[in-house]
Scaffold this motif. Sequence first.
Motif, PDB file in Angstrom:
ATOM      1  N   ALA A 129      73.983  22.443  72.273  1.00 28.93           N
ATOM      2  CA  ALA A 129      73.364  21.169  71.901  1.00 28.93           C
ATOM      3  C   ALA A 129      72.109  20.983  72.750  1.00 28.93           C
ATOM      4  O   ALA A 129      72.163  21.091  73.983  1.00 28.93           O
ATOM      5  CB  ALA A 129      74.327  20.008  72.129  1.00 28.93           C
ATOM      6  N   ILE A 130      71.009  20.733  72.076  1.00 29.13           N
ATOM      7  CA  ILE A 130      69.760  20.407  72.765  1.00 29.13           C
ATOM      8  C   ILE A 130      69.613  18.898  72.642  1.00 29.13           C
ATOM      9  O   ILE A 130      69.525  18.355  71.539  1.00 29.13           O
ATOM     10  CB  ILE A 130      68.577  21.162  72.145  1.00 29.13           C
ATOM     11  N   LEU A 131      69.628  18.229  73.775  1.00 32.87           N
ATOM     12  CA  LEU A 131      69.822  16.786  73.810  1.00 32.87           C
ATOM     13  C   LEU A 131      68.541  15.958  73.871  1.00 32.87           C
ATOM     14  O   LEU A 131      68.599  14.748  73.683  1.00 32.87           O
ATOM     15  CB  LEU A 131      70.720  16.438  74.997  1.00 32.87           C
ATOM     16  N   SER A 132      67.413  16.588  74.171  1.00 36.26           N
ATOM     17  CA  SER A 132      66.175  15.805  74.246  1.00 36.26           C
ATOM     18  C   SER A 132      64.965  16.710  74.052  1.00 36.26           C
ATOM     19  O   SER A 132      65.089  17.916  73.895  1.00 36.26           O
ATOM     20  CB  SER A 132      66.080  15.069  75.590  1.00 36.26           C
ATOM     21  N   ARG A 133      63.796  16.106  74.143  1.00 36.80           N
ATOM     22  CA  ARG A 133      62.544  16.856  73.977  1.00 36.80           C
ATOM     23  C   ARG A 133      62.048  17.457  75.286  1.00 36.80           C
ATOM     24  O   ARG A 133      61.128  18.265  75.280  1.00 36.80           O
ATOM     25  CB  ARG A 133      61.472  15.938  73.409  1.00 36.80           C
ATOM     26  N   THR A 134      62.648  17.082  76.399  1.00 38.56           N
ATOM     27  CA  THR A 134      62.187  17.604  77.688  1.00 38.56           C
ATOM     28  C   THR A 134      62.771  18.994  77.942  1.00 38.56           C
ATOM     29  O   THR A 134      63.852  19.320  77.454  1.00 38.56           O
ATOM     30  CB  THR A 134      62.579  16.667  78.847  1.00 38.56           C
ATOM     31  N   LEU A 135      62.042  19.779  78.694  1.00 39.08           N
ATOM     32  CA  LEU A 135      62.508  21.106  79.070  1.00 39.08           C
ATOM     33  C   LEU A 135      63.137  21.001  80.457  1.00 39.08           C
ATOM     34  O   LEU A 135      62.479  21.156  81.482  1.00 39.08           O
ATOM     35  CB  LEU A 135      61.345  22.101  79.070  1.00 39.08           C
ATOM     36  N   SER A 136      64.425  20.668  80.461  1.00 40.19           N
ATOM     37  CA  SER A 136      65.146  20.517  81.719  1.00 40.19           C
ATOM     38  C   SER A 136      66.612  20.885  81.514  1.00 40.19           C
ATOM     39  O   SER A 136      67.102  20.875  80.379  1.00 40.19           O
ATOM     40  CB  SER A 136      65.044  19.073  82.221  1.00 40.19           C
ATOM     41  N   PRO A 137      67.321  21.192  82.592  1.00 43.56           N
ATOM     42  CA  PRO A 137      68.740  21.521  82.467  1.00 43.56           C
ATOM     43  C   PRO A 137      69.564  20.404  81.821  1.00 43.56           C
ATOM     44  O   PRO A 137      70.547  20.675  81.128  1.00 43.56           O
ATOM     45  CB  PRO A 137      69.179  21.769  83.911  1.00 43.56           C
ATOM     46  N   ASP A 138      69.155  19.155  82.021  1.00 43.63           N
ATOM     47  CA  ASP A 138      69.883  18.033  81.437  1.00 43.63           C
ATOM     48  C   ASP A 138      69.731  17.954  79.919  1.00 43.63           C
ATOM     49  O   ASP A 138      70.477  17.241  79.261  1.00 43.63           O
ATOM     50  CB  ASP A 138      69.406  16.711  82.048  1.00 43.63           C
ATOM     51  N   SER A 139      68.769  18.686  79.379  1.00 49.57           N
ATOM     52  CA  SER A 139      68.513  18.674  77.937  1.00 49.57           C
ATOM     53  C   SER A 139      69.345  19.696  77.180  1.00 49.57           C
ATOM     54  O   SER A 139      69.240  19.795  75.967  1.00 49.57           O
ATOM     55  CB  SER A 139      67.031  18.955  77.668  1.00 49.57           C
ATOM     56  N   LEU A 140      70.170  20.433  77.880  1.00 49.27           N
ATOM     57  CA  LEU A 140      70.915  21.531  77.280  1.00 49.27           C
ATOM     58  C   LEU A 140      72.397  21.415  77.617  1.00 49.27           C
ATOM     59  O   LEU A 140      72.773  21.217  78.766  1.00 49.27           O
ATOM     60  CB  LEU A 140      70.372  22.862  77.822  1.00 49.27           C
TER      61      LEU A 140
END
Length: 104
Positions: free
Chosen positions: A48-59
Amino acid sequence: VNSFLWQASLETISFIPIRSADPFGGIILTEWYTPQDKTGEQIKVDIAILSRTLSPDSLRVKVFRQVRKGNDWVQASVSPDTVRSLEDTILTKARKLKIATVTQ
């Protein structure tokens, strides 16, 4: 959905058949896959890709594993290191894709 995470995720799990991929919702679900060297084991990956940012929290990556017991498949544990390694691989590829796009 972050396009770099999306592309990196697809590339990272390209050896596993995809059951469902929703680029707008950021969800990738695979079929069960049996590695050649482990015929009594199968894995499945949900990303699941959770946001538009490229960060560990987005994955968010989930790995499911089953082992054969007689004629049945039984749920088995997955090492947290396996999940972490898969996440790290996706994040590293996503960063490289972003750098390559920016330098072009």
